[in-house]
Scaffold this motif. Sequence first.
Motif, mmCIF file in Angstrom:
data_model
loop_
_atom_site.group_PDB
_atom_site.id
_atom_site.type_symbol
_atom_site.label_atom_id
_atom_site.label_comp_id
_atom_site.label_asym_id
_atom_site.label_seq_id
_atom_site.Cartn_x
_atom_site.Cartn_y
_atom_site.Cartn_z
ATOM 1 N N LEU A 1 -39.508 -47.108 -4.391
ATOM 2 C CA LEU A 1 -40.935 -47.203 -4.742
ATOM 3 C C LEU A 1 -41.835 -47.137 -3.514
ATOM 4 C CD1 LEU A 1 -40.880 -50.044 -7.460
ATOM 5 C CD2 LEU A 1 -40.767 -47.566 -7.780
ATOM 6 N N ASP A 2 -41.212 -47.107 -2.340
ATOM 7 C CA ASP A 2 -41.978 -47.084 -1.091
ATOM 8 C C ASP A 2 -42.335 -45.646 -0.716
ATOM 9 O OD1 ASP A 2 -42.957 -47.260 1.466
ATOM 10 O OD2 ASP A 2 -41.338 -48.542 2.222
ATOM 11 N N PRO A 3 -43.631 -45.321 -0.691
ATOM 12 C CA PRO A 3 -44.050 -43.948 -0.372
ATOM 13 C C PRO A 3 -43.632 -43.493 1.025
ATOM 14 C CG PRO A 3 -45.871 -45.203 -1.302
ATOM 15 C CD PRO A 3 -44.779 -46.177 -1.021
ATOM 16 N N ALA A 4 -43.272 -44.425 1.880
ATOM 17 C CA ALA A 4 -42.841 -44.057 3.235
ATOM 18 C C ALA A 4 -41.361 -43.661 3.267
ATOM 19 C CB ALA A 4 -43.083 -45.226 4.187
ATOM 20 N N VAL A 5 -40.665 -43.892 2.164
ATOM 21 C CA VAL A 5 -39.224 -43.616 2.129
ATOM 22 C C VAL A 5 -38.950 -42.287 1.430
ATOM 23 C CG1 VAL A 5 -37.012 -44.406 1.187
ATOM 24 C CG2 VAL A 5 -38.600 -46.052 2.196
ATOM 25 N N ARG A 6 -38.171 -41.442 2.086
ATOM 26 C CA ARG A 6 -37.797 -40.155 1.506
ATOM 27 C C ARG A 6 -36.322 -40.193 1.176
ATOM 28 N NH1 ARG A 6 -40.642 -35.773 4.984
ATOM 29 N NH2 ARG A 6 -42.778 -36.485 4.761
ATOM 30 N N ARG A 7 -36.019 -39.987 -0.095
ATOM 31 C CA ARG A 7 -34.621 -40.062 -0.517
ATOM 32 C C ARG A 7 -34.039 -38.676 -0.738
ATOM 33 N NH1 ARG A 7 -33.668 -45.703 -1.938
ATOM 34 N NH2 ARG A 7 -33.897 -46.502 0.174
ATOM 35 N N LEU A 8 -32.922 -38.422 -0.089
ATOM 36 C CA LEU A 8 -32.236 -37.143 -0.246
ATOM 37 C C LEU A 8 -31.857 -36.942 -1.714
ATOM 38 C CD1 LEU A 8 -30.845 -34.633 1.026
ATOM 39 C CD2 LEU A 8 -28.790 -36.060 1.264
#
Length: 286
Positions: free
Chosen positions: A155-162
């Motif tokens: 849910l964190d917009p700073a986190v990019r999940r592969l």
Amino acid sequence: MSPAAKGSSSRKRSTKGTGATRAGTTRATKNAAARKPASKKHAAKNPAGRKPAPKKHAAKQPAATNVSTRKTPAKNSTKRSAAKPGSANSRALAEYNRKRDFTRTREPEGSVPAQQGKALQFVIQKHEASHLHYDFRLELDGVMKSWAVPKGPSLDPAVRRLAMEVEDHPISYNSFEGTIPEGQYGGGTVMLWDRGTYDAEDGGGAESLRRGYAKGDLKVTLAGKRLRGAWVLVRMNRPGRPQWLLIKHRDATAGSARDVTAEYTTSVVSRRTMQSIAADREGSKV
Ligand code: MN
């Protein structure tokens, strides 16, 4: 090995698609989606441009090795999906069906439903296979576009999940929860982790989603039980099977303090844990 043989084998290899062709592929895909090729049937049967001629003695092969391919209604599904307006995917679900032996797995056999028109569905399945991952699936043109997300959504917009794109799945997969036998493709435990409806973030429906998918910039709004609000899938420019990043957009449903995959560890439908699903060897459709 003779130099001649060496040369020919490396030449063969180099004609296969590599990173160099990928930028071109994006444009070609886009164009193909915009205006359908006249030789649809041809393209569907021969996507790579050239393939060895079909074996004449296919009927002589032992039945056991051929079960799943024989059961695949390749011709019918080609016709059906080719007739669907706006569908550029005339080989719909062929890869899905080819990878699975439906005499052994309880997963649904892939087919494209004739009718559409309801709100588009999305589903996230927690899948404990050789590696734990979350399968993120979005309905588009009669199939579920699918990505395997090793770490699951954040849910964190700073986190990019592969998010590794995998083969399209049938819409009927949205109600699959249970076990896939060991040794079968994806063998392990599948939990329905979230599901609901979704749309393009701009409200533009399938047309906008098709455009976003082709462009590699797919902005969606999810209305699930656990995931809501705006998300984006961004395709990275890398060789091989397309890899994307799944990112939460900044909105009221975003939050860097919550760990949503740790928060929800049971089925959104049956409330079961992974352990209790795994223990249920009968498998089930929820
Ligand atoms: Mn999976």
